[in-house]
Structures are given as structure tokens and as C-alpha cells.
Design a protein around this motif. Structure first.
Motif, PDB file in Angstrom:
ATOM      1  N   ALA A  40      76.432  28.960  64.411  1.00 30.77           N
ATOM      2  CA  ALA A  40      76.033  28.765  65.802  1.00 30.77           C
ATOM      3  C   ALA A  40      76.251  27.322  66.235  1.00 30.77           C
ATOM      4  O   ALA A  40      76.705  27.052  67.359  1.00 30.77           O
ATOM      5  CB  ALA A  40      74.562  29.162  65.980  1.00 30.77           C
ATOM      6  N   ASN A  41      75.957  26.373  65.343  1.00 28.97           N
ATOM      7  CA  ASN A  41      76.153  24.965  65.678  1.00 28.97           C
ATOM      8  C   ASN A  41      77.634  24.624  65.850  1.00 28.97           C
ATOM      9  O   ASN A  41      78.004  23.849  66.738  1.00 28.97           O
ATOM     10  CB  ASN A  41      75.527  24.081  64.589  1.00 28.97           C
ATOM     11  N   TRP A  42      78.492  25.199  65.016  1.00 27.77           N
ATOM     12  CA  TRP A  42      79.928  24.937  65.152  1.00 27.77           C
ATOM     13  C   TRP A  42      80.481  25.576  66.421  1.00 27.77           C
ATOM     14  O   TRP A  42      81.366  25.000  67.079  1.00 27.77           O
ATOM     15  CB  TRP A  42      80.680  25.448  63.927  1.00 27.77           C
ATOM     16  N   ILE A  43      79.986  26.746  66.772  1.00 27.65           N
ATOM     17  CA  ILE A  43      80.417  27.385  68.020  1.00 27.65           C
ATOM     18  C   ILE A  43      79.998  26.523  69.209  1.00 27.65           C
ATOM     19  O   ILE A  43      80.778  26.310  70.154  1.00 27.65           O
ATOM     20  CB  ILE A  43      79.833  28.806  68.127  1.00 27.65           C
ATOM     21  N   ASN A  44      78.781  26.010  69.163  1.00 29.49           N
ATOM     22  CA  ASN A  44      78.321  25.116  70.236  1.00 29.49           C
ATOM     23  C   ASN A  44      79.207  23.882  70.350  1.00 29.49           C
ATOM     24  O   ASN A  44      79.544  23.432  71.453  1.00 29.49           O
ATOM     25  CB  ASN A  44      76.869  24.690  69.977  1.00 29.49           C
TER      26      ASN A  44
ATOM     27  N   THR B 268      79.245  13.946  70.176  1.00 31.75           N
ATOM     28  CA  THR B 268      78.956  13.484  68.816  1.00 31.75           C
ATOM     29  C   THR B 268      77.661  14.096  68.304  1.00 31.75           C
ATOM     30  O   THR B 268      77.564  14.463  67.119  1.00 31.75           O
ATOM     31  CB  THR B 268      78.854  11.947  68.784  1.00 31.75           C
ATOM     32  N   SER B 269      76.674  14.236  69.181  1.00 31.85           N
ATOM     33  CA  SER B 269      75.397  14.846  68.802  1.00 31.85           C
ATOM     34  C   SER B 269      75.595  16.282  68.346  1.00 31.85           C
ATOM     35  O   SER B 269      75.030  16.719  67.337  1.00 31.85           O
ATOM     36  CB  SER B 269      74.411  14.800  69.977  1.00 31.85           C
ATOM     37  N   LYS B 270      76.427  17.019  69.086  1.00 33.92           N
ATOM     38  CA  LYS B 270      76.706  18.410  68.700  1.00 33.92           C
ATOM     39  C   LYS B 270      77.497  18.473  67.394  1.00 33.92           C
ATOM     40  O   LYS B 270      77.276  19.361  66.565  1.00 33.92           O
ATOM     41  CB  LYS B 270      77.460  19.127  69.814  1.00 33.92           C
ATOM     42  N   LEU B 271      78.436  17.528  67.219  1.00 36.76           N
ATOM     43  CA  LEU B 271      79.216  17.493  65.978  1.00 36.76           C
ATOM     44  C   LEU B 271      78.311  17.211  64.779  1.00 36.76           C
ATOM     45  O   LEU B 271      78.405  17.877  63.740  1.00 36.76           O
ATOM     46  CB  LEU B 271      80.303  16.428  66.073  1.00 36.76           C
ATOM     47  N   LEU B 272      77.416  16.246  64.913  1.00 39.45           N
ATOM     48  CA  LEU B 272      76.498  15.916  63.820  1.00 39.45           C
ATOM     49  C   LEU B 272      75.570  17.094  63.512  1.00 39.45           C
ATOM     50  O   LEU B 272      75.267  17.363  62.343  1.00 39.45           O
ATOM     51  CB  LEU B 272      75.685  14.671  64.175  1.00 39.45           C
TER      52      LEU B 272
END
Length: 555
Positions: free
Chosen positions: A198-202, A341-345
Motif C-alpha cells: 500500500a505504501n509503494w502504491i501511494n 520524499t516522505s511517501k518514499l521513506l
């Protein structure tokens, strides 16, 4: 009068066993038309390891849906089109309420599982939960007003509450003790895997504008029912639930399918007699509900229920959902990273979380449940303490923000790497194991309800807490994690290596609530005393059957 099974007969002939019809006349393969139906079903049904794999897949997919729901909304909350459509979300209290409506719904779902788990059975209850999940996911993805969104999120939560309660119970009741811990942990690890996905999709959609950025991640949930529903017809009901409601012949058939043996095989009859004897023992110690609530029953159902609820309470107050739902927001607003960057982290953190979760497969049965909870609580204390102090330095000195912001992120990642193989899965495993058969679905439901209501509270006050306390907010979790160590050490018995039927024996033999210093209660391998007790139960059960059979014949 003979018992009636689901085929409308008395104790029917299954796999060569002869029974007696309602008129008292014996019937067997040549007299029982239902035998052909059951024989055909047994011949064509998935058996043995493949059947266990399908049951594990249902639990794993249920956990995946659960984890995806937890991970996906963090990215939705910071999507610009979502904030433009729902400007009320910018208010911290409303944001917390919308996010935590999922938890409130899941609490209701856990209560429904408490009611339905023993009435409908494990399998039907899980299917009902996934129907609600499907409706809720569709409503969220199509939302154009805040009430529309909240209703969908709440329904999704109710479904997840039902399935997260019943799936581990169903799997735990169908598998052998030496596999139970690892297979249940696969479910918990699947939860983490879908959280990472889910985080990678976001993150992948963070580079796009418009509604697709948040509607597509919510709509992806609808993939899960296309995996779960086609599998459901090929898996049976839990044999322990069937014995609990008097469907003995069906239970024997399911045990034979799970063992990949004939119904008459020694291993099948040993498992059948062991479960049957355990139910008889449990019923011999049954007391009124008020006595259970006063802890006056010898099998200590209240104590066991509180232990399972306690693991879920502690899990939530380690701070996992504070970071799970708000990590991108925290990194963006408090640490100073830009939104992408926040989403990537957050996605990288989710991946490390996922990898670390599978480490528990190697240690959950070897080290046991107690040691993982003890070690995990101390390590998480250190992570929260260092994160909060580095965040304090970053916020007080802008020149040091980048350096100490990186330290904060590093220890958030380490926290997830510690949490994943310890507190992520153990509470779900423990609640599926520690309760008696008659109270297992109730105990698991109460534990799951505790998880969701405390999760609701934590998510509700996280945004407000971060806004007001800043770095000091995470000190609260550091103190709580430290306090969990003596609680587990003093009160939590080991459940690894035991058969589910050993649990009654464990609490009958050890009535004291304190377990430290008692090897029988804390060792991760099955004590010999429990093996001897099982043999005695089976022996007593076989004697009872021999004594009762002639009376049935005379009738």
C-alpha cells in the motif's frame, strides 16, 4: 434418541463406520444413501498439505486485506485532490475521526464475530465479513462526500473486525501444533506485506495529480474478494467447531482430510478422541457465566480472555498505528521532508517492515511467544526514546534538522524492524491459542475488539498529540513499552508447542496468575505432563465409548 447430523441422520456411517438410523435399525454402506455423497466429497476434495495451504491462504488473504486497509489511508490523507474534495480533513480532530472510524467499525465487527462465530461457524463468519469488506471498499473508492466516505470506511472496518477475529481461530483449529505458530505468523506477515504494498502504491501515484492518486489505491482492495471467494467452496468447516456443536461424523471426515488419512486411521481417531475428551473435560468444569466473570471456574476462562485481550492492548500502545497512519504526515510536517520524499521513506520503511516480519517464521516456535514479546518490548523502548530525543534536537536547532531528522527516520525504521517479528503477529497467535474451545471465538473476539477500540483511541489522539506535544509524544510510547516487560514476564504463560487441548490442562494444573519461575508454564516445548494428561483423556474417552455402545445396540 440418536444425535442428528447435517445429513438428517443419526450417527451416520462414514468411511466404513456403521451407525443407527432414527428407527434404531443399523445401516451401513448398502443402506445409507448419504454414504455415497460423503464418499464422493472425500474423494474429490482437496486433502492433506494442499488443504492446509488453502486454509492458510484464506487467512493470509484476510490478513492482507487488513494490512492494506491500514497502510493505504496514510497516503490518501496527504493527496491534494482528496484534501480539495474533503477540506474538513485539514482539521486534526476531523482527520482523526475519519481515520479512526475504520477502527470503530472493526470494534463492532469483533463484537459481531463474538456473536456469530459459534452460531454460524468459523468459515461462514469469515465469508460474511468479506462481503462487508467488499461493500465498504467500493463505497470508499466512489466517495464524493464525507458521510459517504465515513460510511464506506466504517463498513470496511466492520468486515475487517469480523475476519481478523475469525481467520486466525479458523486456521489455528485446523492445523497441527508444530505448524500452528508458523502458519499463523504467515497471516501476520501477510498483513505487513500488504501494508508495504500500500505504501509503494501511494508513492507511485504521488507523481500523478487528480482523483486517481487516491481513488485507485482504495479501489485496489476489490482484488482481494476475487482471490478469497473462489477458494471458500474447497475448504471445510473447523473440525473443532463441528465437534463443539455435535457434528461428530463431519468432524471425523474433516480431520481425515486434514491428515490425508482414512477416517478409520489411528491418527484420525487419536485427534478425534483427544478433542472430544477435551470438550467433555471442559463441559464437566462448566459453571454459570457469572461464576466465569468472577473467575470461579477451574479452567479460568476469564483469566485466559484477559491475557488474550492484554496482548492486543499492549500491541496498540506500542505506537504502531500512530506511525502506520501518520508517518508520511509526521515526516513532512515535523521532520521537514517534502511530500514525495516522505511517501518514499514510508514505502521503504514498509518494505523493511515486511522483510523483518518473515524472520518470525524461524523463531516463533523455537523461542516461543513469551521471549519474543519480552525482547520486543525492550527494543521498542529504546527506539522510541532515541527517536523522540533526536526529533527534539531537530526541532529546536534548524541547523541540525537534517542530521537528526535522519536519525529519527532511522530509528522509526528500526522500530518497525523490531515490531514486525515480535508484537506484530504474537498477539494474534496468542489469542487464537490460549482460550478454551468453548470460549475460543469469544476470547478471540474480545481480544480483537480490544485491539480495535485501543487502535481507535491511539489514532484519534495521535494527530492532536503530535501537534501539541511534538517530540514528547513518543516518550509516552517509550514508557509504555518498558512497562510491558514486567507484565509479560509475570503473567503470560507460554503457548508454543502445546496442542490446543493442552490449554485447559495448563490452567487446571497452575491456578496461580503468576507464571514466572514455573518451567511448565514458560518453556517453549510441550511439557511431558501434558502428553501424559492427553493419553489419560483419550484412554478415559475410549472406555466411555465401549461402555455406551452396547446400550445403543439394545435400543
Amino acid at each position: 434418541m440418536a444425535r442428528t447430523n447435517s445429513f438428517g441422520r443419526g450417527d451416520a456411517a462414514v468411511g466404513g463406520f456403521c451407525g443407527y438410523c432414527a428407527t434404531g435399525r443399523p445401516y451401513g454402506r448398502d443402506r445409507d444413501p448419504d454414504f455415497l455423497i460423503m464418499a464422493f466429497a472425500s474423494k474429490n476434495q482437496v486433502r492433506g498439505g494442499r488443504l492446509v495451504a488453502l486454509i492458510t491462504l484464506i487467512d493470509g488473504m484476510s490478513a492482507c486485506w487488513f494490512g492494506y486497509c491500514q497502510g493505504v489511508f496514510a497516503g490518501v490523507l496527504v493527496s491534494q485532490d482528496f484534501l480539495d474534495l474533503f477540506p474538513e480533513i485539514n482539521n486534526g480532530s476531523i482527520s482523526g475521526a475519519v481515520t479512526s472510524s475504520f477502527f470503530l467499525g472493526a470494534f463492532v465487527g469483533a463484537v459481531l464475530a463474538f456473536i456469530l462465530g459459534d452460531r454460524l461457524g468459523r468459515k461462514k463468519t469469515i465469508i460474511a465479513g468479506h462481503v462487508l469488506n467488499t461493500i465498504g471498499a467500493a463505497l470508499q473508492a466512489s466517495a464524493y462526500s464525507l458521510p459517504h466516505l465515513v460510511i464506506g470506511r466504517t463498513l470496511n472496518g466492520i468486515g475487517i473486525g469480523v475476519t481478523s477475529t475469525m481467520s486466525p481461530v479458523y486456521l489455528g483449529e485446523c492445523v497441527k501444533p508444530h505448524l500452528r505458530g508458523r502458519l499463523l505468523v504467515i497471516g501476520a506477515s501477510s498483513n505487513v506485506a500488504s501494508f508495504a504494498l500500500a505504501n509503494w502504491i501511494n508513492y507511485a501515484l504521488a507523481f500523478r495529480g487528480g482523483a486517481l492518486q487516491w481513488r485507485l489505491p482504495l479501489a485496489i482492495q476489490l482484488i482481494f474478494p476475487f482471490i478469497i471467494f473462489p477458494i471458500a467452496p474447497f475448504v471445510p468447516e473447523s473440525p473443532r467447531w463441528q465437534l463443539l456443536v455435535g457434528r461428530d461424523d463431519e468432524a471425523k471426515r474433516v480431520i481425515s482430510l486434514l491428515n490425508n488419512e482414512s477416517v478409520a486411521a489411528d491418527s484420525v481417531m487419536t485427534d478425534y478422541n483427544s478433542i472430544k475428551a477435551s470438550i467433555s473435560l471442559e463441559r464437566s468444569h462448566r459453571v454459570p457465566l457469572m461464576d466465569v466473570l468472577r473467575n470461579r471456574d477451574k479452567t479460568q476462562n476469564l483469566r485466559r480472555l484477559l491475557l488474550s485481550c492484554g496482548t492486543q492492548f499492549m500491541q496498540q500502545f506500542t505506537g504502531i498505528n500512530s506511525l502506520g497512519f501518520y508517518l508520511p504526515t509526521l515526516l513532512h510536517e515535523s521532520v521537514g521532508f517534502d511530500l514525495q520524499t516522505s511517501k518514499l521513506l514510508a514505502a521503504v520503511n514498509g518494505t523493511i517492515y515486511f522483510i523483518a516480519a518473515f524472520f518470525s517464521l524461524a523463531v516463533v516456535d523455537r523461542l516461543g511467544r513469551r521471549k519474543l514479546m519480552l525482547y520486543g518490548s525492550l527494543a521498542m523502548t529504546a527506539c522510541h526514546l532515541i527517536s523522540s530525543l533526536s526529533l527534539k534536537t531537530a526541532q529546536e536547532d534548524p541547523a541540525k534538522m537534517k542530521t537528526f531528522g535522519n536519525v529519527t527516520v532511522a530509528f522509526f525504521v528500526i522500530y518497525h524492524a523490531v515490531f514486525a517479528p515480535t508484537w506484530a503477529g504474537i498477539p494474534w497467535v496468542y489469542a487464537a491459542e490460549v482460550n478454551s474451545l468453548g470460549w475460543r471465538s469469544r476470547g478471540a473476539a474480545a481480544a480483537t475488539a480490544t485491539n480495535w477500540v485501543t487502535g481507535f483511541a491511539v489514532v484519534q489522539f495521535t494527530k492532536v498529540g503530535i501537534d501539541n506535544l511534538q517530540w514528547a509524544f513518543f516518550l509516552i510510547f517509550a514508557i509504555l513499552c518498558l512497562l510491558f516487560f514486567p507484565v509479560v514476564y509475570c503473567f503470560y504463560p507460554e503457548t508454543a508447542g502445546r496442542k490446543l487441548e493442552d490449554m485447559d490442562e495448563m490452567f487446571l494444573r497452575n491456578p496461580s496468575w503468576f507464571v514466572f519461575g514455573k518451567k511448565e508454564m514458560t518453556q517453549p516445548t510441550r511439557p511431558q505432563a501434558f502428553v501424559d494428561a492427553e493419553m489419560a483423556r483419550i484412554s478415559d474417552s475410549e472406555v466411555t465409548i465401549v461402555e455406551v455402545t452396547p446400550d445403543k445396540t439394545e435400543k
